[in-house]
Write a protein that holds these residues in place. Structure first.
Motif, PDB file in Angstrom:
ATOM      1  N   GLN A 104      37.274  -7.053  11.391  1.00 22.49           N
ATOM      2  CA  GLN A 104      36.329  -7.851  12.170  1.00 22.49           C
ATOM      3  C   GLN A 104      37.054  -9.086  12.683  1.00 22.49           C
ATOM      4  O   GLN A 104      38.029  -9.544  12.084  1.00 22.49           O
ATOM      5  N   ILE A 105      36.540  -9.614  13.787  1.00 25.52           N
ATOM      6  CA  ILE A 105      37.142 -10.802  14.389  1.00 25.52           C
ATOM      7  C   ILE A 105      36.068 -11.862  14.584  1.00 25.52           C
ATOM      8  O   ILE A 105      34.993 -11.573  15.130  1.00 25.52           O
ATOM      9  N   LEU A 106      36.336 -13.059  14.103  1.00 27.74           N
ATOM     10  CA  LEU A 106      35.514 -14.232  14.405  1.00 27.74           C
ATOM     11  C   LEU A 106      36.214 -14.973  15.529  1.00 27.74           C
ATOM     12  O   LEU A 106      37.392 -15.315  15.404  1.00 27.74           O
ATOM     13  N   LEU A 107      35.499 -15.223  16.605  1.00 25.47           N
ATOM     14  CA  LEU A 107      36.111 -15.780  17.803  1.00 25.47           C
ATOM     15  C   LEU A 107      35.306 -16.957  18.321  1.00 25.47           C
ATOM     16  O   LEU A 107      34.076 -16.889  18.396  1.00 25.47           O
ATOM     17  N   ARG A 108      36.003 -18.028  18.659  1.00 22.47           N
ATOM     18  CA  ARG A 108      35.363 -19.173  19.304  1.00 22.47           C
ATOM     19  C   ARG A 108      36.111 -19.467  20.595  1.00 22.47           C
ATOM     20  O   ARG A 108      37.324 -19.724  20.573  1.00 22.47           O
ATOM     21  N   ASN A 109      35.395 -19.425  21.727  1.00 20.67           N
ATOM     22  CA  ASN A 109      35.980 -19.757  23.021  1.00 20.67           C
ATOM     23  C   ASN A 109      34.969 -20.542  23.847  1.00 20.67           C
ATOM     24  O   ASN A 109      33.962 -21.033  23.303  1.00 20.67           O
ATOM     25  N   GLY A 161      31.213 -19.314  23.598  1.00 20.56           N
ATOM     26  CA  GLY A 161      30.437 -19.408  22.374  1.00 20.56           C
ATOM     27  C   GLY A 161      31.219 -18.924  21.173  1.00 20.56           C
ATOM     28  O   GLY A 161      32.449 -18.860  21.178  1.00 20.56           O
ATOM     29  N   VAL A 162      30.482 -18.555  20.138  1.00 22.78           N
ATOM     30  CA  VAL A 162      31.064 -18.025  18.908  1.00 22.78           C
ATOM     31  C   VAL A 162      30.667 -16.558  18.801  1.00 22.78           C
ATOM     32  O   VAL A 162      29.503 -16.196  19.010  1.00 22.78           O
ATOM     33  N   TYR A 163      31.636 -15.711  18.474  1.00 26.62           N
ATOM     34  CA  TYR A 163      31.403 -14.267  18.417  1.00 26.62           C
ATOM     35  C   TYR A 163      31.774 -13.709  17.054  1.00 26.62           C
ATOM     36  O   TYR A 163      32.713 -14.179  16.413  1.00 26.62           O
ATOM     37  N   VAL A 164      31.038 -12.682  16.646  1.00 22.19           N
ATOM     38  CA  VAL A 164      31.463 -11.784  15.578  1.00 22.19           C
ATOM     39  C   VAL A 164      31.710 -10.441  16.244  1.00 22.19           C
ATOM     40  O   VAL A 164      30.786  -9.841  16.809  1.00 22.19           O
ATOM     41  N   SER A 224      26.640 -21.859  18.302  1.00 19.00           N
ATOM     42  CA  SER A 224      26.949 -22.318  16.949  1.00 19.00           C
ATOM     43  C   SER A 224      28.104 -23.308  16.977  1.00 19.00           C
ATOM     44  O   SER A 224      28.928 -23.284  17.892  1.00 19.00           O
ATOM     45  N   ASP A 225      28.137 -24.188  15.977  1.00 15.21           N
ATOM     46  CA  ASP A 225      29.258 -25.126  15.862  1.00 15.21           C
ATOM     47  C   ASP A 225      30.269 -24.635  14.825  1.00 15.21           C
ATOM     48  O   ASP A 225      31.093 -25.406  14.349  1.00 15.21           O
ATOM     49  N   TRP A 226      30.206 -23.356  14.471  1.00 15.80           N
ATOM     50  CA  TRP A 226      31.229 -22.787  13.588  1.00 15.80           C
ATOM     51  C   TRP A 226      32.602 -23.028  14.194  1.00 15.80           C
ATOM     52  O   TRP A 226      32.796 -22.937  15.403  1.00 15.80           O
ATOM     53  N   PRO A 227      33.628 -23.366  13.405  1.00 15.17           N
ATOM     54  CA  PRO A 227      33.647 -23.464  11.937  1.00 15.17           C
ATOM     55  C   PRO A 227      33.490 -24.886  11.416  1.00 15.17           C
ATOM     56  O   PRO A 227      33.816 -25.144  10.265  1.00 15.17           O
ATOM     57  N   TYR A 228      32.974 -25.799  12.249  1.00 11.81           N
ATOM     58  CA  TYR A 228      32.978 -27.214  11.865  1.00 11.81           C
ATOM     59  C   TYR A 228      31.996 -27.538  10.748  1.00 11.81           C
ATOM     60  O   TYR A 228      32.247 -28.454   9.958  1.00 11.81           O
ATOM     61  N   THR A 229      30.868 -26.830  10.663  1.00 12.34           N
ATOM     62  CA  THR A 229      29.919 -27.094   9.581  1.00 12.34           C
ATOM     63  C   THR A 229      29.862 -25.963   8.570  1.00 12.34           C
ATOM     64  O   THR A 229      29.154 -26.071   7.580  1.00 12.34           O
ATOM     65  N   GLY A 230      30.578 -24.895   8.824  1.00 13.29           N
ATOM     66  CA  GLY A 230      30.590 -23.779   7.883  1.00 13.29           C
ATOM     67  C   GLY A 230      31.962 -23.157   7.800  1.00 13.29           C
ATOM     68  O   GLY A 230      32.122 -21.949   7.900  1.00 13.29           O
ATOM     69  N   SER A 254      24.990  -9.595  24.181  1.00 17.32           N
ATOM     70  CA  SER A 254      25.702 -10.526  25.052  1.00 17.32           C
ATOM     71  C   SER A 254      24.941 -11.829  25.255  1.00 17.32           C
ATOM     72  O   SER A 254      25.528 -12.857  25.570  1.00 17.32           O
ATOM     73  N   LEU A 255      23.614 -11.797  25.076  1.00 13.95           N
ATOM     74  CA  LEU A 255      22.852 -13.026  25.240  1.00 13.95           C
ATOM     75  C   LEU A 255      23.064 -13.930  24.034  1.00 13.95           C
ATOM     76  O   LEU A 255      23.082 -13.466  22.897  1.00 13.95           O
ATOM     77  N   PRO A 256      23.231 -15.242  24.251  1.00 17.49           N
ATOM     78  CA  PRO A 256      23.451 -16.132  23.105  1.00 17.49           C
ATOM     79  C   PRO A 256      22.219 -16.207  22.217  1.00 17.49           C
ATOM     80  O   PRO A 256      21.093 -16.263  22.701  1.00 17.49           O
ATOM     81  N   ILE A 257      22.428 -16.166  20.916  1.00 11.37           N
ATOM     82  CA  ILE A 257      21.349 -16.276  19.959  1.00 11.37           C
ATOM     83  C   ILE A 257      21.670 -17.406  18.990  1.00 11.37           C
ATOM     84  O   ILE A 257      22.819 -17.702  18.719  1.00 11.37           O
ATOM     85  N   MET A 258      20.617 -18.052  18.494  1.00 14.13           N
ATOM     86  CA  MET A 258      20.821 -19.156  17.570  1.00 14.13           C
ATOM     87  C   MET A 258      21.085 -18.596  16.180  1.00 14.13           C
ATOM     88  O   MET A 258      20.179 -18.115  15.507  1.00 14.13           O
ATOM     89  N   GLY A 259      22.310 -18.592  15.784  1.00 12.81           N
ATOM     90  CA  GLY A 259      22.660 -18.043  14.486  1.00 12.81           C
ATOM     91  C   GLY A 259      24.050 -18.482  14.090  1.00 12.81           C
ATOM     92  O   GLY A 259      24.640 -19.368  14.699  1.00 12.81           O
ATOM     93  N   LYS A 260      24.571 -17.838  13.066  1.00 14.43           N
ATOM     94  CA  LYS A 260      25.906 -18.188  12.602  1.00 14.43           C
ATOM     95  C   LYS A 260      26.506 -17.020  11.836  1.00 14.43           C
ATOM     96  O   LYS A 260      25.783 -16.202  11.242  1.00 14.43           O
TER      97      LYS A 260
END
Length: 339
Positions: A85-90, A93-96, A109-115, A280-286
């Motif tokens: 799996q890949i965690l990606l921030r660009n 947004g943030v992707y799994v 999401s503000d990952w990885p700054y608060t988590g 593809s639509l942004p969702i509020m999660g982490k």
């Protein structure tokens, strides 16, 4: 006599520079860490992570790419299951991402700054800088810190020991519980600061493509499996809650096992064969680290939805539980026998 004086003068000149080269104390090292965190432009790190809190250790190969101002790519490969799996921030947004299954989730999401996780270098630096009660030990080849562990996904984590070499590069991290038992560990075998990346290194589509040939094989294997789904009961259920009923529902995409738990609080667990999903639509999660994989947590008022994929099965946990309880339930499904 003059010759002796000159000898003493020369010795003094030699000793003076050496006096300023002694071992650094905690204040000096922390100051250097703060400066490095601010000045860091990019890096690549690689290592092995072991999660020891389950019935048997889970080992992962972990590679982290970072580029200023805030681009991250974390590739996690489960060594036992050989799944990645890949965690990606660009900028988007943030992707799994699960490349082999062509699954993609995007977050606001503000990952990885608060988590942050223990394999992210900045998370380690910040935990050292922030803890005023830190313990410090300077060794011959490294610096060792013991600080408070702040990982929202693991409430058992209390303390962590962090080893840095004298260039301030990460060597090892141990995370401990209240009884000083080891919960997680990461051993770094490579850290390259000032790394250079291709222009599209953090592009979402680029990171889904490298394993597309494997994705066809993975999806074909899923389709070849029996379409029946055998339910798996969690090994952990919070006090005051019990399994009320379970049933298997036939859907156009195959059978879905539904388990409903009721009591002081309630939750529903669904299990189905892995499906292709591209959200593809942004969702509020982490993203949430689980023992066996990376999950996706969405909060909807008092209710939460935790989804994850493991060993060819998509799981969804929906309920009004605390995040820590939902993670504990999810982790307790690992290696439970199917009914």
């Amino acid at each position: 006599m003059c010759r002796k004086i000159w000898i003493f003068v020369l010795l003094g000149l030699l000793i003076l520079p050496l006096a300023g080269c002694g071992t650094k104390d905690a204040k000096d090292v922390v100051s250097d860490l703060s400066k490095r965190s601010e000045d860091l432009e990019s890096y690549i790190s690689h290592g092995k992570m072991a999660i020891l809190s389950g019935q048997e250790p889970q080992e992962y190969d972990v590679e982290v790419w970072y580029k200023k101002p805030g681009y991250y790519r974390v590739a996690l490969r489960n060594l036992k299951k050989n799944t990645a799996q890949i965690l990606l921030r660009n900028d988007e947004g943030v992707y799994v991402l699960s490349p082999s299954l062509k699954k993609s989730f995007r977050f606001q999401s503000d990952w990885p700054y608060t988590g942050g996780q223990i394999y992210i270098y900045q998370t380690l630096l910040q935990s050292i800088v922030d803890d005023q009660g830190r313990q410090f030990q300077a060794g011959k080849n490294d610096y060792r810190f013991e600080v408070v562990a702040k990982y929202p996904f693991n409430k058992q984590a209390v303390r962590q020991r962090i080893w840095l070499d004298h260039d301030l590069n990460p060597k090892k991290v141990d995370v401990l519980d209240q009884e000083n038992d080891l919960l997680m560990t990461v051993s770094f075998d490579r850290f390259k600061p000032d790394a250079h990346f291709d222009k599209d290194a953090f592009d979402t589509q680029r990171n889904l493509q490298p394993m597309l040939s494997q994705s066809k094989q993975a999806l074909a294997a899923v389709k070849q499996e029996k379409q029946d789904i055998s339910s798996v009961i969690p090994g952990y259920v919070p006090d005051g809650i019990r399994l009320a009923n379970e049933q298997t529902i036939q859907t156009p995409n195959g059978p879905v096992a539904v388990l409903r738990f009721k009591g002081e609080k309630s939750f529903t667990l669904t299990e189905r064969r892995t499906q292709e999903i591209a959200a593809s639509l942004p969702i509020m999660g982490k993203p949430v680290d689980l023992v066996q994989t990376v999950g996706v947590l969405l909060e909807m008022g008092d209710r939460k939805r935790l989804t994850w994929t493991y060993d060819g099965v998509d799981y969804e946990l929906l309920g009004d539980l605390a995040e820590s309880e939902m993670i504990k339930i999810a982790n307790s499904l690992y290696d439970q026998p199917a009914k």
